[in-house]
Design a protein around this motif. Structure first.
Motif, PDB file in Angstrom:
ATOM      1  N   ALA A 150      -3.762   7.032   4.294  1.00  0.00           N
ATOM      2  CA  ALA A 150      -5.054   7.704   4.129  1.00  0.00           C
ATOM      3  C   ALA A 150      -5.855   7.089   2.978  1.00  0.00           C
ATOM      4  O   ALA A 150      -7.087   7.166   2.968  1.00  0.00           O
ATOM      5  CB  ALA A 150      -4.842   9.194   3.884  1.00  0.00           C
ATOM      6  N   ALA A 151      -5.187   6.458   2.041  1.00  0.00           N
ATOM      7  CA  ALA A 151      -5.866   5.825   0.909  1.00  0.00           C
ATOM      8  C   ALA A 151      -6.752   4.663   1.358  1.00  0.00           C
ATOM      9  O   ALA A 151      -7.665   4.259   0.630  1.00  0.00           O
ATOM     10  CB  ALA A 151      -4.839   5.337  -0.114  1.00  0.00           C
ATOM     11  N   LEU A 152      -6.506   4.142   2.533  1.00  0.00           N
ATOM     12  CA  LEU A 152      -7.316   3.038   3.055  1.00  0.00           C
ATOM     13  C   LEU A 152      -8.773   3.435   3.232  1.00  0.00           C
ATOM     14  O   LEU A 152      -9.673   2.608   3.057  1.00  0.00           O
ATOM     15  CB  LEU A 152      -6.768   2.569   4.409  1.00  0.00           C
ATOM     16  N   GLU A 153      -8.996   4.695   3.583  1.00  0.00           N
ATOM     17  CA  GLU A 153     -10.356   5.161   3.893  1.00  0.00           C
ATOM     18  C   GLU A 153     -11.339   4.937   2.753  1.00  0.00           C
ATOM     19  O   GLU A 153     -12.446   4.496   2.977  1.00  0.00           O
ATOM     20  CB  GLU A 153     -10.323   6.634   4.278  1.00  0.00           C
ATOM     21  N   GLY A 154     -10.946   5.211   1.541  1.00  0.00           N
ATOM     22  CA  GLY A 154     -11.867   5.076   0.422  1.00  0.00           C
ATOM     23  C   GLY A 154     -11.698   3.803  -0.381  1.00  0.00           C
ATOM     24  O   GLY A 154     -12.378   3.620  -1.389  1.00  0.00           O
ATOM     25  N   TRP A 158     -11.777  -5.570  -0.721  1.00  0.00           N
ATOM     26  CA  TRP A 158     -10.788  -6.550  -1.187  1.00  0.00           C
ATOM     27  C   TRP A 158      -9.388  -5.933  -1.219  1.00  0.00           C
ATOM     28  O   TRP A 158      -8.406  -6.608  -0.946  1.00  0.00           O
ATOM     29  CB  TRP A 158     -11.162  -7.125  -2.555  1.00  0.00           C
ATOM     30  N   LEU A 159      -9.316  -4.649  -1.527  1.00  0.00           N
ATOM     31  CA  LEU A 159      -8.030  -3.972  -1.583  1.00  0.00           C
ATOM     32  C   LEU A 159      -7.506  -3.721  -0.166  1.00  0.00           C
ATOM     33  O   LEU A 159      -6.329  -3.977   0.121  1.00  0.00           O
ATOM     34  CB  LEU A 159      -8.179  -2.656  -2.354  1.00  0.00           C
TER      35      LEU A 159
END
Length: 181
Positions: A150-154, A158-159
């Motif tokens: 879920a951290a991918l959403e925000g 580059w990350l």
């Protein structure tokens, strides 16, 4: 393959422990097979000594994952890695795979900080460990492994581009360990 994983109760350690059944975990957190701090662990103690003597490989993850942690945290990580590498050499461990990071050579205009320099030091220890003809060491520059997808959403682009899911994480460690896929 008999594997010892330091930092076994961390974000990556838990995933690798699940992927490598029978691996022996070392961590300061409860739940590890051997609960100990690498800064003070007695590598001659029977339990840890036996684990290292019987290991085909050590996977070293027990460092801070926080690039912004105070410098002393990263100095400690380097000192702990040096103790572990020396104990592994004395025990005859043939393979070490140590987690490194792209912060050792940052991109996107970021400067090398104490975290990145600690990763460079661990990479140098891997090269030193591998100087012996009967040993191999790999410093694996692990991508971004957030606690939850879920951290991918925000996340910044580059990350996200450096994101490793569990399948890639396990695959890369298997390759580094010299295991067949």
């Amino acid at each position: 393959m008999a594997i010892v994983i330091t930092g076994s109760e961390g974000n990556i350690g838990r995933r690798l422990k699940a992927a490598f059944p029978g691996a022996i975990g070392i961590d300061v957190l409860p739940g590890a097979d051997i609960v100990a701090d690498l800064a003070t662990i007695d590598f001659e103690r029977r339990l840890i000594g036996d684990a290292l003597r019987n290991a085909d490989a050590v996977v070293h993850l027990a460092t801070s994952a926080n690039p912004d942690a105070p410098d002393d945290v990263h100095w400690t990580a380097v000192a702990n890695a040096a103790r572990l590498f020396a104990a592994s050499a004395a025990a005859g461990v043939p393979v070490i795979v140590a987690a490194s990071s792209d912060w050792a050579e940052p991109r996107n205009g970021r400067a090398v900080n104490a975290y990145g320099m600690s990763k460079r030091a661990i990479e140098a220890m891997c090269a030193m460990y591998a100087l012996a003809p009967d040993r191999r060491a790999v410093a694996l520059r692990v991508g971004w492994v957030p606690a939850s997808a879920a951290a991918l959403e925000g996340a910044e682009d580059w990350l996200r581009a450096n994101y490793w899911d569990d399948a890639r994480l396990v695959k890369e460690f298997r390759i580094a360990l010299g295991m067949k896929e």
